[in-house]
Design a protein around this motif. Structure first.
Motif, PDB file in Angstrom:
ATOM      1  N   ILE A 400       0.849  -1.207   0.000  1.00 31.77           N
ATOM      2  CA  ILE A 400       0.000   0.000   0.000  1.00 31.77           C
ATOM      3  C   ILE A 400       0.878   1.247   0.000  1.00 31.77           C
ATOM      4  O   ILE A 400       0.640   2.197  -0.758  1.00 31.77           O
ATOM      5  N   SER A 401       1.912   1.241   0.832  1.00 30.10           N
ATOM      6  CA  SER A 401       2.837   2.373   0.907  1.00 30.10           C
ATOM      7  C   SER A 401       3.553   2.571  -0.429  1.00 30.10           C
ATOM      8  O   SER A 401       3.737   3.703  -0.888  1.00 30.10           O
ATOM      9  N   ALA A 412      -3.973   2.139  -3.986  1.00 26.79           N
ATOM     10  CA  ALA A 412      -3.547   1.832  -2.612  1.00 26.79           C
ATOM     11  C   ALA A 412      -4.756   1.664  -1.708  1.00 26.79           C
ATOM     12  O   ALA A 412      -4.828   0.732  -0.896  1.00 26.79           O
ATOM     13  N   LEU A 413      -5.724   2.557  -1.856  1.00 29.01           N
ATOM     14  CA  LEU A 413      -6.953   2.492  -1.057  1.00 29.01           C
ATOM     15  C   LEU A 413      -7.758   1.239  -1.419  1.00 29.01           C
ATOM     16  O   LEU A 413      -8.318   0.570  -0.539  1.00 29.01           O
ATOM     17  N   ALA A 414      -7.795   0.900  -2.711  1.00 30.45           N
ATOM     18  CA  ALA A 414      -8.508  -0.308  -3.155  1.00 30.45           C
ATOM     19  C   ALA A 414      -7.853  -1.563  -2.589  1.00 30.45           C
ATOM     20  O   ALA A 414      -8.543  -2.518  -2.196  1.00 30.45           O
ATOM     21  N   LEU A 415      -6.495  -1.561  -2.513  1.00 27.42           N
ATOM     22  CA  LEU A 415      -5.783  -2.718  -1.965  1.00 27.42           C
ATOM     23  C   LEU A 415      -6.074  -2.882  -0.474  1.00 27.42           C
ATOM     24  O   LEU A 415      -6.195  -4.002   0.030  1.00 27.42           O
ATOM     25  N   MET A 419      -7.584  -6.177   1.329  1.00 25.47           N
ATOM     26  CA  MET A 419      -7.031  -6.786   2.545  1.00 25.47           C
ATOM     27  C   MET A 419      -8.145  -7.073   3.551  1.00 25.47           C
ATOM     28  O   MET A 419      -8.169  -8.126   4.192  1.00 25.47           O
ATOM     29  N   HIS A 420      -9.071  -6.133   3.683  1.00 18.61           N
ATOM     30  CA  HIS A 420     -10.233  -6.327   4.570  1.00 18.61           C
ATOM     31  C   HIS A 420     -11.005  -7.586   4.191  1.00 18.61           C
ATOM     32  O   HIS A 420     -11.335  -8.411   5.038  1.00 18.61           O
ATOM     33  N   ARG A 421     -11.277  -7.698   2.883  1.00 19.59           N
ATOM     34  CA  ARG A 421     -12.090  -8.830   2.400  1.00 19.59           C
ATOM     35  C   ARG A 421     -11.385 -10.162   2.634  1.00 19.59           C
ATOM     36  O   ARG A 421     -12.027 -11.181   2.847  1.00 19.59           O
ATOM     37  N   GLU A 422     -10.058 -10.147   2.571  1.00 18.78           N
ATOM     38  CA  GLU A 422      -9.300 -11.391   2.752  1.00 18.78           C
ATOM     39  C   GLU A 422      -9.074 -11.730   4.229  1.00 18.78           C
ATOM     40  O   GLU A 422      -8.485 -12.753   4.541  1.00 18.78           O
ATOM     41  N   GLY A 423      -9.513 -10.837   5.121  1.00 23.02           N
ATOM     42  CA  GLY A 423      -9.532 -11.164   6.550  1.00 23.02           C
ATOM     43  C   GLY A 423      -8.273 -10.850   7.334  1.00 23.02           C
ATOM     44  O   GLY A 423      -8.129 -11.311   8.465  1.00 23.02           O
ATOM     45  N   THR A 424      -7.359 -10.070   6.766  1.00 23.83           N
ATOM     46  CA  THR A 424      -6.164  -9.678   7.528  1.00 23.83           C
ATOM     47  C   THR A 424      -6.517  -8.532   8.464  1.00 23.83           C
ATOM     48  O   THR A 424      -7.096  -7.533   8.045  1.00 23.83           O
ATOM     49  N   GLN A 425      -6.153  -8.689   9.724  1.00 21.05           N
ATOM     50  CA  GLN A 425      -6.459  -7.671  10.733  1.00 21.05           C
ATOM     51  C   GLN A 425      -5.481  -6.509  10.603  1.00 21.05           C
ATOM     52  O   GLN A 425      -4.272  -6.685  10.691  1.00 21.05           O
ATOM     53  N   PRO A 426      -5.975  -5.277  10.375  1.00 21.52           N
ATOM     54  CA  PRO A 426      -5.049  -4.142  10.260  1.00 21.52           C
ATOM     55  C   PRO A 426      -4.456  -3.735  11.608  1.00 21.52           C
ATOM     56  O   PRO A 426      -5.058  -3.991  12.655  1.00 21.52           O
ATOM     57  N   ASP A 427      -3.273  -3.139  11.582  1.00 18.33           N
ATOM     58  CA  ASP A 427      -2.678  -2.593  12.807  1.00 18.33           C
ATOM     59  C   ASP A 427      -2.539  -1.080  12.655  1.00 18.33           C
ATOM     60  O   ASP A 427      -2.931  -0.504  11.633  1.00 18.33           O
ATOM     61  N   ASP A 428      -1.969  -0.426  13.650  1.00 19.14           N
ATOM     62  CA  ASP A 428      -1.869   1.040  13.603  1.00 19.14           C
ATOM     63  C   ASP A 428      -0.951   1.524  12.489  1.00 19.14           C
ATOM     64  O   ASP A 428      -1.176   2.585  11.915  1.00 19.14           O
ATOM     65  N   VAL A 429       0.074   0.724  12.123  1.00 17.41           N
ATOM     66  CA  VAL A 429       1.046   1.156  11.111  1.00 17.41           C
ATOM     67  C   VAL A 429       0.414   1.211   9.728  1.00 17.41           C
ATOM     68  O   VAL A 429       0.661   2.153   8.962  1.00 17.41           O
ATOM     69  N   ILE A 430      -0.421   0.231   9.401  1.00 20.92           N
ATOM     70  CA  ILE A 430      -1.014   0.219   8.057  1.00 20.92           C
ATOM     71  C   ILE A 430      -1.934   1.421   7.855  1.00 20.92           C
ATOM     72  O   ILE A 430      -2.065   1.946   6.744  1.00 20.92           O
TER      73      ILE A 430
END
Length: 610
Positions: A400-401, A412-415, A419-430
């Protein structure tokens, strides 16, 4: 016939051969032989075919405790802990009594506090099975509680209740005290040991050194009747960790037979203390170098921002040819390439990875993505991203960066949404990466939505960096009043970066009142920062406020504050050349300045229309 088959199995070299041998085993009715079963399961696992091992195990009608143990061990070796405990449960259901080996191999898989429940259940089974007096099992139990219990109560109770103790038991309890930082009790227990071995001495020296108690560690070290490599390396590493390289060097000099570990510890120590001359000199004196030694020197240059020298060491490593780069080497060098923008070097490393069939692990893949993105090569960045079988949140963040810094902000926003749809939990850095993409793309509403989602959707407490991104987003979009309100409503105290971001926005909006207020805030927080003072000076100059320019520059001269010079780099062949403003370090500086002055004279000439 059984002995003959066992002999054939001993010479088996591949899973294909194993399957061929399996046929005559069936034909001769030997598939229920526990000895053959154990060998079949073991070999399947060693050939990385656990599924075939499971198939063999499942087809057996009456596996013995030894076969069960072999299957459990195979699962643990392949990090399939859940399957190992499932096999143990099946063993109990089949009324097959576990033996001491069953418990010890299961305890091996218990490594942290989250495994405490399983281990406690095993403890109960040990008592019921009558293995409570077995010193071998009790030592495993003691080791388990040391690793998994958050307090010393459980290991201490096991140790106290042991009907028989050997030197391993005493060493484990000393290790437990040291792990939990109770060095006083460790020393006291060591003093009451009936018998000590070299492990006892080394454990105490190493534990005290890790705790930073070098005076006590040194006293124990000097009392040792026999010292081995581990003893010397522990005390040297302890002093290196403390930054006391003088003492570390004196002990290193006394070491009768220096090992690769001791040489590498000293090299790392000098590199971390920014004494790269000593690190390099010591490296050149090493009689035998390992890949870890090369990595230590490379990492030393990278940690000190000497990326071109790190690349030079890497080239020497390849020319030397005695040590093959490993994954850690490649990750370090990719980091250097990222900082230098050394695209050709980075591409060569990608080719090297493919040619030498390196597994594209998450850390290696992330390093490649970061390097290609920072070099502006989005085609290869995306290729690596899609090549990776496993991805973590850092992988998504890097991608994304990479899209954001190369201007593909909507992608980047679409990616991020993918990521949301694929179930990866976001953290503060992303979220910093996503908000940065929104800032560069002018996606104000999307940025507000992402910030709100972070706070209310994921309950992530914003850091100062997140607030900085939002101020930048609003400021760049010309929403200065909203940006000011946002800063005033922040629960955190704004730092100089936040105010400087606002000041940059004020330049385009022409709000003198805001400029004066923000300038005062910056000067209160960072009165001597050359970057911020230059920003204020330039802003005054753009508004033709020459008195302000003069006062800032006069203050900078009086305080001896100089603007940090700009830096650029260029790669020619295998060499990366770095330049600073007014640089005179380059060996070809006369020729470079000669060409530069020639260009300047050429530019001064009036344009000839003819």
């Amino acid at each position: 016939m059984e002995q003959k088959m066992l002999q054939v199995l001993q010479n088996c070299k591949s899973i294909r051969e194993l399957k061929q041998i399996h046929v005559p085993i069936f034909i001769h009715g030997l598939q229920e032989s526990n000895c053959i079963l154990r060998n079949l399961v073991c070999l399947s696992s060693s050939f990385h075919s656990v599924q075939y091992a499971v198939k063999i195990f499942e087809s057996s009608n009456s596996p013995s405790v030894f076969v069960f143990n072999t299957m459990i061990e195979c699962f643990i070796e392949k990090a399939r802990r859940k399957d190992a405990f499932g096999t143990y449960s099946r063993m109990k259901s089949a009324s097959i009594a576990p033996n001491n080996f069953t418990f010890t191999i299961l305890f091996k898989s218990c490594k942290s506090s989250k495994d405490l429940g399983d281990g406690t259940e095993l403890h109960t089974c040990i008592v019921k099975s009558g293995y409570g007096s077995n010193v071998f099992v009790q030592n495993s139990l003691l080791d388990f509680y040391t690793k998994c219990s958050t307090t010393l109560d459980s290991p201490y109770r096991v140790f106290e209740e042991m009907p028989e103790r050997d030197v391993v038991s005493w060493n484990s309890m000393i290790g437990a005290y040291l792990t939990h930082g109770d060095t006083e009790s460790a020393i006291k227990l060591f003093g009451s040991m009936p018998h000590r071995n070299i492990v006892s001495w080394n454990s105490l020296v190493s534990g005290l050194a890790k705790s930073g108690e070098m005076e006590s560690a040194q006293l124990i070290f000097e009392r040792m009747p026999i010292k081995n490599d581990v003893s010397w390396n522990a005390i040297i590493t302890g002093y290196v960790r403390q930054g006391d390289l003088k003492t570390a060097q004196s002990i290193f000099d006394k070491m009768p037979e220096k090992t690769v570990v001791s040489w590498t510890a000293m090299i790392s120590g000098y590199a971390k203390s920014m004494d790269l001359t000593s690190a390099n000199n010591l490296f050149n004196l090493m009689p035998v170098k390992s890949v870890i030694s090369w990595n230590a020197l490379i990492a030393g240059y990278i940690d000190n921002d000497l990326f071109d020298q790190a690349l030079s060491v890497f080239h020497n490593m390849l020319i030397n040819g005695k040590c093959v780069p490993n994954e850690a080497t490649l990750i370090s060098i990719l980091s250097a390439c990222s900082h230098l923008g050394a695209h050709e070097q980075g591409k060569w490393i990608d080719s090297y990875i493919k040619k030498n069939k390196f597994d594209l692990s998450i850390p290696l893949g992330n390093a490649l993505i970061d390097m290609f993105a920072k070099c502006g090569d989005l085609e290869n960045t995306e290729a690596i991203f899609h090549r990776m079988r496993w991805k973590c949140v850092i992988t998504w963040t890097s991608m994304i960066s990479g899209l954001a810094i190369n201007g593909r902000c909507k992608e980047a926003l679409a990616l991020y949404n993918t990521m949301h749809r694929e179930g990866t939990q976001p953290d503060d850095v992303i979220f910093i990466a996503v908000l940065t993409a929104c800032t560069h793309g002018g996606l104000v509403e999307e940025g507000k939505k992402v910030f709100d989602e972070m706070v209310h959707g994921y309950n992530i407490k914003p850091r100062i960096e997140h607030y900085g991104c939002m101020v930048d987003l609003l400021g760049r979009a010309g929403k200065l009043d909203e940006a000011v309100r946002f800063v005033m409503d922040m629960p955190l105290e704004p730092n100089a970066v936040i105010w400087a971001t606002l000041l940059s926005s004020s330049k385009t909006c022409g709000n003198d009142k805001v400029v004066d207020f923000v300038t005062r805030k910056i000067l209160e927080l960072e009165p001597s920062n050359p970057g911020y003072l230059t920003l204020i000076s330039n802003l005054n100059a753009s508004n033709q406020q020459w008195d302000g320019v003069l006062s800032v520059r006069t203050a900078m001269r009086q305080e001896g504050i100089e603007k940090v010079p700009g830096c650029s780099s260029i790669q020619i062949g295998d060499t990366v050349h770095e330049f600073l403003a007014k640089d005179i370090r380059h060996r070809q500086q006369k020729e470079i300045y000669g060409v530069l002055y020639g260009l300047m004279e050429h530019l001064k000439r009036p344009f000839d229309a003819t």
